[in-house]
Structure formats: C-alpha cells, structure tokens
Design a protein around this motif. Sequence first.
Motif, PDB file in Angstrom:
ATOM      1  N   MET A   1     -11.192   0.250  18.688  1.00  0.00           N
ATOM      2  CA  MET A   1     -10.868   0.147  17.278  1.00  0.00           C
ATOM      3  C   MET A   1     -12.129   0.315  16.451  1.00  0.00           C
ATOM      4  N   GLU A   2     -11.982   0.831  15.242  1.00  0.00           N
ATOM      5  CA  GLU A   2     -13.118   1.063  14.368  1.00  0.00           C
ATOM      6  C   GLU A   2     -13.348  -0.129  13.461  1.00  0.00           C
ATOM      7  N   GLY A   3     -13.432  -1.314  13.951  1.00  0.00           N
ATOM      8  CA  GLY A   3     -13.619  -2.481  13.109  1.00  0.00           C
ATOM      9  C   GLY A   3     -12.281  -2.966  12.587  1.00  0.00           C
ATOM     10  N   PRO A   4     -12.282  -4.123  11.966  1.00  0.00           N
ATOM     11  CA  PRO A   4     -11.008  -4.680  11.527  1.00  0.00           C
ATOM     12  C   PRO A   4     -10.427  -3.898  10.358  1.00  0.00           C
ATOM     13  N   ALA A   5      -9.160  -3.641  10.442  1.00  0.00           N
ATOM     14  CA  ALA A   5      -8.456  -2.985   9.360  1.00  0.00           C
ATOM     15  C   ALA A   5      -7.828  -4.058   8.478  1.00  0.00           C
ATOM     16  N   GLU A   6      -7.370  -3.654   7.330  1.00  0.00           N
ATOM     17  CA  GLU A   6      -6.753  -4.608   6.423  1.00  0.00           C
ATOM     18  C   GLU A   6      -5.451  -5.106   7.022  1.00  0.00           C
ATOM     19  N   SER A   7      -5.157  -6.380   6.835  1.00  0.00           N
ATOM     20  CA  SER A   7      -3.884  -6.903   7.291  1.00  0.00           C
ATOM     21  C   SER A   7      -2.812  -6.418   6.342  1.00  0.00           C
ATOM     22  N   THR A   8      -1.616  -6.232   6.855  1.00  0.00           N
ATOM     23  CA  THR A   8      -0.554  -5.665   6.059  1.00  0.00           C
ATOM     24  C   THR A   8       0.394  -6.755   5.614  1.00  0.00           C
ATOM     25  N   SER A   9       0.567  -6.887   4.311  1.00  0.00           N
ATOM     26  CA  SER A   9       1.444  -7.927   3.799  1.00  0.00           C
ATOM     27  C   SER A   9       2.900  -7.580   4.028  1.00  0.00           C
ATOM     28  N   ALA A  10       3.214  -6.334   4.371  1.00  0.00           N
ATOM     29  CA  ALA A  10       4.599  -5.976   4.644  1.00  0.00           C
ATOM     30  C   ALA A  10       5.133  -6.754   5.819  1.00  0.00           C
ATOM     31  N   LEU A  11       4.278  -7.182   6.701  1.00  0.00           N
ATOM     32  CA  LEU A  11       4.729  -7.921   7.865  1.00  0.00           C
ATOM     33  C   LEU A  11       4.982  -9.386   7.531  1.00  0.00           C
ATOM     34  N   GLN A  12       4.691  -9.800   6.327  1.00  0.00           N
ATOM     35  CA  GLN A  12       4.884 -11.188   5.949  1.00  0.00           C
ATOM     36  C   GLN A  12       6.326 -11.486   5.567  1.00  0.00           C
ATOM     37  N   ASN A  13       7.078 -10.522   5.030  1.00  0.00           N
ATOM     38  CA  ASN A  13       8.431 -10.759   4.569  1.00  0.00           C
ATOM     39  C   ASN A  13       9.370  -9.687   5.106  1.00  0.00           C
ATOM     40  N   PRO A  14       9.727  -9.754   6.382  1.00  0.00           N
ATOM     41  CA  PRO A  14      10.528  -8.694   6.988  1.00  0.00           C
ATOM     42  C   PRO A  14      11.968  -8.671   6.502  1.00  0.00           C
ATOM     43  N   GLN A  15      12.470  -9.713   5.803  1.00  0.00           N
ATOM     44  CA  GLN A  15      13.840  -9.699   5.316  1.00  0.00           C
ATOM     45  C   GLN A  15      14.051  -8.567   4.324  1.00  0.00           C
ATOM     46  N   ASP A  16      12.979  -8.116   3.677  1.00  0.00           N
ATOM     47  CA  ASP A  16      13.094  -7.043   2.706  1.00  0.00           C
ATOM     48  C   ASP A  16      13.395  -5.693   3.349  1.00  0.00           C
ATOM     49  N   PHE A  17      13.269  -5.565   4.654  1.00  0.00           N
ATOM     50  CA  PHE A  17      13.434  -4.281   5.325  1.00  0.00           C
ATOM     51  C   PHE A  17      14.858  -4.028   5.776  1.00  0.00           C
ATOM     52  N   HIS A  18      15.719  -5.013   5.698  1.00  0.00           N
ATOM     53  CA  HIS A  18      17.049  -4.900   6.268  1.00  0.00           C
ATOM     54  C   HIS A  18      18.113  -5.100   5.214  1.00  0.00           C
ATOM     55  N   SER A  19      19.227  -4.477   5.430  1.00  0.00           N
ATOM     56  CA  SER A  19      20.378  -4.684   4.578  1.00  0.00           C
ATOM     57  C   SER A  19      21.383  -5.529   5.333  1.00  0.00           C
TER      58      SER A  19
ATOM     59  N   HIS B   1      -3.887  -6.703  12.184  1.00  0.00           N
ATOM     60  CA  HIS B   1      -4.738  -5.598  11.744  1.00  0.00           C
ATOM     61  C   HIS B   1      -4.282  -4.314  12.422  1.00  0.00           C
ATOM     62  N   VAL B   2      -4.310  -3.237  11.653  1.00  0.00           N
ATOM     63  CA  VAL B   2      -3.896  -1.934  12.149  1.00  0.00           C
ATOM     64  C   VAL B   2      -5.126  -1.065  12.331  1.00  0.00           C
ATOM     65  N   ASP B   3      -5.186  -0.346  13.447  1.00  0.00           N
ATOM     66  CA  ASP B   3      -6.297   0.551  13.729  1.00  0.00           C
ATOM     67  C   ASP B   3      -6.040   1.889  13.055  1.00  0.00           C
ATOM     68  N   CYS B   4      -6.754   2.136  11.938  1.00  0.00           N
ATOM     69  CA  CYS B   4      -6.612   3.410  11.244  1.00  0.00           C
ATOM     70  C   CYS B   4      -7.838   3.640  10.366  1.00  0.00           C
ATOM     71  N   SER B   5      -7.925   4.840   9.834  1.00  0.00           N
ATOM     72  CA  SER B   5      -9.075   5.206   9.004  1.00  0.00           C
ATOM     73  C   SER B   5      -8.989   4.507   7.645  1.00  0.00           C
ATOM     74  N   ILE B   6     -10.073   4.535   6.911  1.00  0.00           N
ATOM     75  CA  ILE B   6     -10.117   3.920   5.572  1.00  0.00           C
ATOM     76  C   ILE B   6      -9.094   4.579   4.655  1.00  0.00           C
ATOM     77  N   GLU B   7      -8.964   5.906   4.729  1.00  0.00           N
ATOM     78  CA  GLU B   7      -8.003   6.608   3.883  1.00  0.00           C
ATOM     79  C   GLU B   7      -6.580   6.152   4.172  1.00  0.00           C
ATOM     80  N   GLU B   8      -6.267   5.976   5.470  1.00  0.00           N
ATOM     81  CA  GLU B   8      -4.927   5.506   5.835  1.00  0.00           C
ATOM     82  C   GLU B   8      -4.715   4.068   5.380  1.00  0.00           C
ATOM     83  N   GLN B   9      -5.745   3.229   5.466  1.00  0.00           N
ATOM     84  CA  GLN B   9      -5.630   1.849   4.989  1.00  0.00           C
ATOM     85  C   GLN B   9      -5.286   1.837   3.506  1.00  0.00           C
ATOM     86  N   LEU B  10      -5.971   2.674   2.742  1.00  0.00           N
ATOM     87  CA  LEU B  10      -5.717   2.723   1.307  1.00  0.00           C
ATOM     88  C   LEU B  10      -4.311   3.213   1.010  1.00  0.00           C
ATOM     89  N   SER B  11      -3.814   4.184   1.773  1.00  0.00           N
ATOM     90  CA  SER B  11      -2.461   4.665   1.539  1.00  0.00           C
ATOM     91  C   SER B  11      -1.439   3.605   1.909  1.00  0.00           C
TER      92      SER B  11
END
Length: 124
Positions: free
Chosen positions: A1-19, A108-118
Amino acid sequence: MEGPAESTSALQNPQDFHSDRPGASHSAANNNSPLVAQLQKLLFRRMLIGVNDGRFFLGVFHCIDKQGNIILQDAVEYRNTRRSATSPMDQRCLGLILIPASCRSSCHVDCSIEEQLSLLSLQK
C-alpha cells in the motif's frame, strides 16, 4: 500500500445503500444513488481495516451488508504480539472473512491521491 488512504464515511451508514421497498431491486446497476456509486468504486480494491483489539486486516473489498459488516477476500491478519512499538507484526492468511461493523475502528482504501479525492467528492 502507498501509505494510509482516507477513511470512507460511506461505510459508516450502510442503510443508505439499500431500498426496503417490497419488490425493489437490490441490483447496484438499477440504483442511481451516489452512495451506491461510491461503493461500486470501492469494489475489488485493497482495503486495510483496523479493529478494536488492535489487529488489522488487509484484503480485497468484496461487499458490505445493510448493517455495515464488511467481507474481505484474500485477507491477511496483522497483529502485534508484543507491547513494544518496535516489535514486528505477526501475520497469517485468512482467506474470506467478515468484519462486524461493531468491531471496526478504521477503514482505509489503497488508491492514488486523485482517486481518494474523487471518492471524497461523492460524500457531499
């Protein structure tokens, strides 16, 4: 991995992903939610997940359920058996594992800085 990536807040509230509507399709292709799009970008990426007891799991993100439990495939567990910060980490291969949301302390997700920003831009 290229250092720690930003943690994703989408994983904090998974109820929003389902109907929960009866007869609603749970296919990600039929759901235009930006949160579903964010999760689709995370699929099959290397992810480092920390748990409350100090262990870390590195594996490929396979899925998340409504409760926020994460399944990693090809997972490796890393743990420090000694209290010294300089001691090496023990590791063992686990394969397919489920990490309960209640145990997860970081993600943390392993990805480039550009992908983290997106990925972060979808959180608005």
